[in-house]
Write a protein that holds these residues in place. Structure first.
Motif: not given
Ligand code: NI
Length: 255
Positions: A95-114
């Motif tokens: 997760l990178d909430f400093y730059y927020d280059n991807s929407p946070r809900n998508i970051q969370r989803q793809r993090f969990v999937e990986q």
């Protein structure tokens, strides 16, 4: 011998001298490097570097910056890359909430999937977390079923949080910032983390340590990270080099 547990020498900034640099690592005292993917393209490049050079191992994964580029087929491609012989981890993910280059809900989803992929293919994970300490921890805690191992790469959080991650079964990796004069917290972390839970890295070409700040970072400079940690802990350089190398080989199951 030292190991750089996290570098991106597939980066175009190494296009002119990559081969020379890799070939001189051994004589400069760098045993191995783990080259880490940040999207599909760099993951594929990491795998091919690992297959071209005996002293390079690869991690494959999609960084939170690029989480928005993932679709459902991406996981399948990562899964097939993960089966290649010298792929030793899924990363970097997080997760990178400093730059927020991807929407946070998508970051969370793809993090969990990986994270789920890592468990499925039985590989450790390399975690990127910036301005998202609490949520990163919660997601890892939720995912920890006894089968998840990994490292918090370029760790920038507090000593307390580092010890919580260790309790959860993770390693802590320090990079160039520990050498910066005003870096109070990373220096505290360098002293507090048990030696059997510590990794070192450069994150080349980023985060160049002192005394080379401002220049391109390269795996060779991991010795300045090790040297600073040795000084802070009051132990010999060789002890930091040997212990962090052992830890890296153990986590990534490198013979
Ligand atoms: Ni990185």
């Amino acid at each position: 011998m030292l190991i750089d547990s996290h570098a991106h020498i597939d980066d175009e900034r190494f296009d002119k001298d990559r081969d020379k640099l890799i070939e001189s690592l051994k004589k400069d005292g760098i045993d191995l490097i783990i080259n880490v993917g940040a999207d599909l393209q760099s993951s594929i490049k990491s795998v091919s570097l690992s297959e071209d050079y005996e002293n390079i191992y690869a991690a494959v994964g999609v960084h939170p910056h690029s989480a928005k580029e993932m679709d459902d087929s991406t996981i399948e491609v990562l899964k097939s890359l993960a089966n290649r012989e010298k792929v030793v981890a899924i990363g970097e993910i997080g997760l990178d909430f400093y730059y927020d280059n991807s929407p946070r809900n998508i970051q969370r989803q793809r993090f969990v999937e990986q994270l789920n992929l890592a468990k499925k293919v039985d590989l450790p994970v390399i975690i990127h977390s910036r301005d998202a300490a609490g949520e990163t921890f919660d997601i890892l805690k939720e995912a920890q079923d006894g089968n998840l191992e990994g490292v918090l790469h370029c760790y920038s959080g507090s000593v307390e949080m580092a010890l919580e991650y260790i309790k959860l079964g993770f390693y802590i990796s320090l990079a160039g910032p520990v050498t910066f004069k005003n870096a109070r917290v990373p220096k505290e972390v360098a002293k507090a983390v048990p030696l059997d839970r510590l990794l070192i890295e450069t994150d080349s070409p980023y985060l160049t340590p002192e005394p080379y700040r401002g220049k391109r970072n390269e795996p060779l400079y991991v010795r300045h990270v090790a040297g600073t940690i040795a000084e802070l802990r009051g132990i010999p350089f060789e002890e930091v080099a040997n212990r962090t190398s052992e830890n890296t080989k153990k986590l990534f199951r490198i013979k």
